[in-house]
Design a protein around this motif. Structure first.
Motif, mmCIF file in Angstrom:
data_model
loop_
_atom_site.group_PDB
_atom_site.id
_atom_site.type_symbol
_atom_site.label_atom_id
_atom_site.label_comp_id
_atom_site.label_asym_id
_atom_site.label_seq_id
_atom_site.Cartn_x
_atom_site.Cartn_y
_atom_site.Cartn_z
ATOM 1 N N UNK A 176 -73.547 3.533 6.683
ATOM 2 C CA UNK A 176 -72.227 3.301 6.093
ATOM 3 C C UNK A 176 -71.466 2.151 6.743
ATOM 4 N N UNK A 177 -71.418 2.145 8.074
ATOM 5 C CA UNK A 177 -70.602 1.159 8.789
ATOM 6 C C UNK A 177 -71.417 -0.003 9.329
ATOM 7 N N UNK A 178 -72.736 0.116 9.325
ATOM 8 C CA UNK A 178 -73.581 -1.005 9.727
ATOM 9 C C UNK A 178 -74.257 -0.844 11.063
ATOM 10 N N UNK A 179 -73.596 -0.194 12.020
ATOM 11 C CA UNK A 179 -74.193 0.018 13.335
ATOM 12 C C UNK A 179 -73.780 1.393 13.854
ATOM 13 N N UNK A 180 -74.460 1.825 14.896
ATOM 14 C CA UNK A 180 -74.186 3.104 15.532
ATOM 15 C C UNK A 180 -73.056 2.938 16.530
ATOM 16 N N UNK A 181 -71.826 3.094 16.054
ATOM 17 C CA UNK A 181 -70.669 2.883 16.931
ATOM 18 C C UNK A 181 -69.503 3.764 16.489
ATOM 19 N N UNK A 182 -69.245 4.858 17.184
ATOM 20 C CA UNK A 182 -68.051 5.657 16.873
ATOM 21 C C UNK A 182 -66.810 4.772 16.981
ATOM 22 N N UNK A 183 -66.009 4.680 15.930
ATOM 23 C CA UNK A 183 -64.931 3.693 15.926
ATOM 24 C C UNK A 183 -63.650 4.138 16.621
ATOM 25 N N UNK A 184 -63.612 5.385 17.108
ATOM 26 C CA UNK A 184 -62.353 5.952 17.589
ATOM 27 C C UNK A 184 -62.346 6.129 19.105
ATOM 28 N N UNK A 185 -61.170 6.509 19.597
ATOM 29 C CA UNK A 185 -60.979 6.838 21.000
ATOM 30 C C UNK A 185 -60.271 8.188 21.098
ATOM 31 N N UNK A 186 -60.327 8.778 22.268
ATOM 32 C CA UNK A 186 -59.629 10.053 22.460
ATOM 33 C C UNK A 186 -58.132 9.905 22.204
ATOM 34 N N UNK A 187 -57.605 8.720 22.467
ATOM 35 C CA UNK A 187 -56.185 8.457 22.207
ATOM 36 C C UNK A 187 -55.833 8.711 20.750
ATOM 37 N N UNK A 188 -56.789 8.483 19.840
ATOM 38 C CA UNK A 188 -56.514 8.674 18.415
ATOM 39 C C UNK A 188 -56.234 10.128 18.068
ATOM 40 N N UNK A 189 -56.764 11.048 18.852
ATOM 41 C CA UNK A 189 -56.479 12.461 18.605
ATOM 42 C C UNK A 189 -54.979 12.714 18.726
ATOM 43 N N UNK A 190 -54.360 12.064 19.698
ATOM 44 C CA UNK A 190 -52.927 12.258 19.932
ATOM 45 C C UNK A 190 -52.072 11.554 18.881
#
Length: 906
Positions: free
Chosen positions: A148-162
């Motif tokens: 879907x996104x092209x590479x194996x890379x989680x785009x988020x950070x733990x900061x995004x949870x907050x």
């Protein structure tokens, strides 16, 4: 003199920083690192007890070889061991070709270890037969991101949870599997009362308790749910047309597919109300920043890649990616599964997210390594690798830092494969794993606190891990073992392997790995050990010249694909690989316990980590139990055409009719069957090759073993308890049903539970007493009821209850283990250990452990409050609430309730 060394926790993929407290060559304590950005000092119960796992009793101290399967091992030298391995591998390669050997490694290795093994297989030997246990947990996430996104890379950070306004948890239970992530979620809820939390899980898990909406979907219907939500988003005009047009391709085709996924149709497939599907979609599309958190429930499926793609579609359709608080966030299962993915640890990958099938990528890696070529033939993934061992296609296997004789599905087939293999090398820190029994050569490796190198966590954050103490015995670092073997093997294959493997330390390996990432999506050419030590853990990408890593990917809407656009992948609902039917009508779900890790080779050495769950238990719905004439505490056989296991059953909340649940941790080290993986499904996803470990269709039936027995034995210390535990494991096969484990707080206990069809005779009872060291008569109290076939024995030592053996009636085990662990039975009360029906004496009451991390009970907290302690003093003295923080609300409630009581009394 005490020292404190920065490291990381060696359990889940959260990647918590820890400070290891060492004194001389011993680890004496551990605490969360308040400076580590992933956890800011918090630790869960497993991380908080890491220092208690360093007892050397179970460690592999020296190289050992086995002359014949089923026989014992003899100590050998490193030189002899590696020469033997090199000779065997070289002879096999010369006779049968490079693909006749294989490596099976682990997401618990350092990145540097992973890199060397990858180069050893693909660069020196010329085989892609190297896979990892990450195939069992993260390969569908890898494939889903790439499609879907092209590479194996989680785009988020733990900061995004907050920062999220909606958190959609699907196929994950972070409250148990990633506790510090769950603390972030709780913090987000506390800071934003309007936050909406949706949980999709066939079971009402611990994480679902915090949800505003729980969707208890049928196992394997995730794609139907996500497609149904996309149908609602499109119909309600909640999609971001501009983002779709400018930054994605393939939407029209997927939109046409989801036209048929009406809420009513999806409700029929998933078994949840149509209005709940609509509500979930509208919250996701209307509330702003939307974050998805997912893990093994999506990955461990025969269509796991498309499970991942379907949930990512929701973000692409709404433009909820590359923004604060938004994006599809796959949680990593193991501490360095991400590092393994970075260096190409899977059989279909190469270093720095290169694809094995791409000729240019193979050429780039060959040039970097200085070899003529990298083989283009795909390697064996985990399930296929062990099938090839069984068939003889693969002759020799090198296993490092993992335990396939416990963790892989369809255990009967896996163990047959290991038995059939011509040569098995096991590189391991622990000598007692199930796989060790099949190894021809055992090589001792360093463990937590001794290792050094780098690891990468779920948010792409790299941490430099330092050694705190030297390794026990002759244990060596994993990369050192691999390099030494490579040089010896190269000499036998006519290759100058010292040129390929010139490494004198882990940093040299890191530097080469770093160079392999130059210009790639995960470019880390700006990082070094020195930079990581000076500035702390950093996220990738971190290219040369950068001053900080990138916490959030795709903020510009450009994706690492040929046209810079993300892709919608045509996905449709597919039936689960194991469909329940008349023969196997129950959907068995598996999952994690909060206090144990994987096969328990490490956590299973700590008595207090058994205090919440100290035996394997199958959870069932009450209707399913009544239909089978079952009551809580009965024994059942869980079976299908792959295998069976006998376990105790309990009625527990959170399950729908037709579904059962059992933890995945219990294996042959703690019971006399391989546990849930005896029946686990080994069907695999066509793209990721990940097996469907989370769900299996089974039959559950009552088993008649009317004669129960139990032994509870107090030990002087943890080492004594571990020695007795190991001895007891060898006796489990005597009984049709048997489990053994630890328990305890002040005093460590070993607890055996078993059941037989007939009462034990005097000889068998005597053998049991001898095993537990209570065969003498000194200090013993005996109770025998021949008519009821009950035989009990209690042994005291110095006025303290040392052990209790119960045959024919075992109800007392529950309160006895607690009383013995707390030394609550004085000499005058010991007779109650043998009382009919197991009734406890007055004054011995159950207690609740409030803070699992610090092992603090409600009784202790009340005692301190009676002495005037407030919340800060409780935390200072008992340390409760100072690790992961999950118990803080309960402690505050106790303090608040105690204060009015005291005021009223005054």
């Amino acid at each position: 003199m005490k020292t404190e060394v920065k490291s990381t926790c060696c359990y889940c993929g959260v990647g918590c920083g820890v400070l290891i407290q060492a004194e001389g060559e011993r680890i004496v304590g551990v605490r969360g690192d308040p400076e580590h950005p992933s956890n800011r000092g918090r630790l869960c119960t497993k991380g908080a007890t890491l220092n208690l796992t360093t007892d050397p009793s179970y460690r592999l101290h020296y190289p050992e070889r086995r002359s014949e399967r089923g026989q014992g091992t003899t100590r050998t030298s490193w030189g002899e061991a590696l020469d033997e391995a090199a000779e065997r591998f070289a002879a096999t390669i010369r006779q049968h070709g490079p693909d006749s050997v294989a490596f099976y490694i682990s997401g618990q290795l350092m990145t540097e270890d992973y890199y060397v093994f990858n180069k050893l297989a693909k660069g020196l030997i010329g085989t892609n037969n190297i896979d990892t246990n990450s195939r069992l947990c993260m390969s569908s996430a890898v494939a889903g991101y790439k499609q879907t996104l092209g590479v194996d890379a989680p785009p988020c950070s733990y900061e995004d949870i907050l920062l999220a306004n909606v958190i959609f948890i699907a196929g994950a239970n972070p409250a148990v599997a990633h506790p510090i992530i769950f603390r972030y979620i709780e913090d987000a809820r506390a800071a934003n009362p309007d936050l909406k939390i949706i949980v999709a899980d066939p079971r009402r898990s611990e994480s679902a308790e915090i949800a505003d909406l729980h969707l208890p979907i049928k196992p394997g219907t995730d794609i139907a749910l996500f497609n149904g939500m996309l149908h609602v988003l499109i119909g309600d005009h909640l999609v971001d047309d501009e983002f779709i047009s400018s930054h994605t391709t393939g939407f029209a085709e997927q939109a046409e597919i989801v036209e048929r996924y009406t809420p009513e149709a999806v409700a029929e497939v998933c078994g949840v109300p149509a209005q709940d599907i609509v509500q979930a979609a509208r919250w996701f599309g209307q509330n702003g920043a939307a974050l998805s958190i997912y893990c093994q429930g999506l990955n461990q499926s025969a269509h796991g890649t498309h499970n991942n793609a379907a949930i990512i579609h929701l973000h692409l359709a709404t433009g909820q990616i590359g923004k604060p608080g938004a994006g599809p966030f796959s949680l990593t299962g193991q501490p360095n599964a991400m590092g393994g993915r970075e260096v190409g640890g899977l059989s279909n990958l190469l270093s720095a997210h290169r694809d094995l099938a791409n000729p240019q990528h193979r050429s780039e890696v060959a040039s970097l390594w200085g070899v003529q070529s990298v083989p283009d033939k795909p390697g064996k993934s985990a399930i296929d690798l062990f099938s090839a061992l069984k068939s003889g296609e693969v002759k020799a296997v090198w296993i490092a830092c993992t335990n396939p004789a416990q963790s892989l599905p369809n255990q009967a087939a896996v163990r047959e494969a290991l038995q059939a293999a011509e040569y098995v090398v096991l590189q391991e820190a622990y000598a007692n794993t199930d796989t060790a029994a099949y190894a021809d050569l055992l090589l001792p490796a360093t463990g937590w606190g001794e290792k050094h190198g780098t690891v990468t966590n779920s948010e792409r954050r790299i941490t430099h891990v330092n050694s705190a103490v030297p390794a026990p015995g002759e244990a060596r670092h994993d990369w050192e073992i691999a390099v030494d073997f490579a040089r010896r093997l190269g000499a036998r294959l006519g290759v100058d392997a010292s040129r390929l493997f010139p490494y004198a330390d882990a940093e040299t390996i890191f530097n080469e790995h770093r160079e392999s990432t130059r210009g790639r999506d995960l470019d880390i050419t700006g990082l070094s050990y020195k930079r990581l030590d000076a500035d702390g853990p950093q996220q990738w990408p971190y290219p040369q010249g950068a001053t900080y890593g990138k916490g959030r990917l795709y903020e510009d809407g450009v994706f690492p694909t040929g046209d810079g656009k993300a892709r919608f992948v045509p996905v449709r609902h597919l039936a689960t690989a194991d469909i329940p039917d008349a023969e196997y009508p129950i959907s068995l779900l598996s999952g994690r316990m909060r206090d144990q890790w994987h096969g328990m080779s490490r956590t299973g050495t700590v008595p207090r980590l058994f205090n919440l769950e100290d035996e394997p238990v199958l959870a069932m719905h009450p209707c399913d139990m009544r239909h089978r004439g079952l009551s809580s505490g009965d024994l059942v056989r869980v079976a299908n055409n792959r295998g069976e296991s006998i376990v105790r059953v309990e009625e527990r909340p959170g399950l729908k009719k037709g579904r059962a649940w059992m933890p995945m941790h219990w294996g042959s080290q703690f019971m006399n069957t391989p546990g849930v993986n005896a029946v686990a499904c080994d069907a695999t996803d066509p793209y990721s090759k990940q097996p469907e470990l989370k769900h299996a269709a089974v039959q559950i039936e009552k088993i008649d073993l009317p004669y129960p027995l139990a032994v509870v034995r107090r030990c002087a210390n943890q080492s004594e308890a571990l020695a007795l535990l190991q001895a007891t494991r060898h006796a489990l096969a005597r009984y049709p049903y048997a489990t053994v484990g630890l328990y305890g707080r002040k005093s460590p206990l070993v607890v055996l539970r078993a059941a037989t069809a007939e009462a034990l005779d005097d000889t068998a009872i005597g053998a049991l007493d001898t095993l537990f060291g209570i065969d003498g008569s000194d200090g013993a109290i005996v109770y025998v009821d021949s008519k009821r076939r009950v035989a009990k024995k209690a042994v005291a030592e110095g006025g303290r209850l040392l052990a209790v053996r119960l045959c024919g009636e075992t109800q007392a085990v529950t309160w006895l283990r607690q009383a013995m662990a707390e030394d609550e039975l004085d000499a005058s009360l010991i007779r109650f250990a043998l009382a009919p029906l197991g009734k406890p004496p007055v004054g011995v009451a159950p207690r609740n452990i409030i803070c699992k991390c610090a092992d603090v009970t409600d009784v202790q907290i009340r005692q301190e409050m009676a002495d005037g302690a407030d919340m800060p003093k409780l935390q200072e003295k008992l340390r409760c609430g100072t690790f992961c923080g999950s118990c803080v609300p309960e402690i505050r409630r106790m303090v608040a309730e105690y204060a009015p009581t005291e005021a009223a009394a005054a």
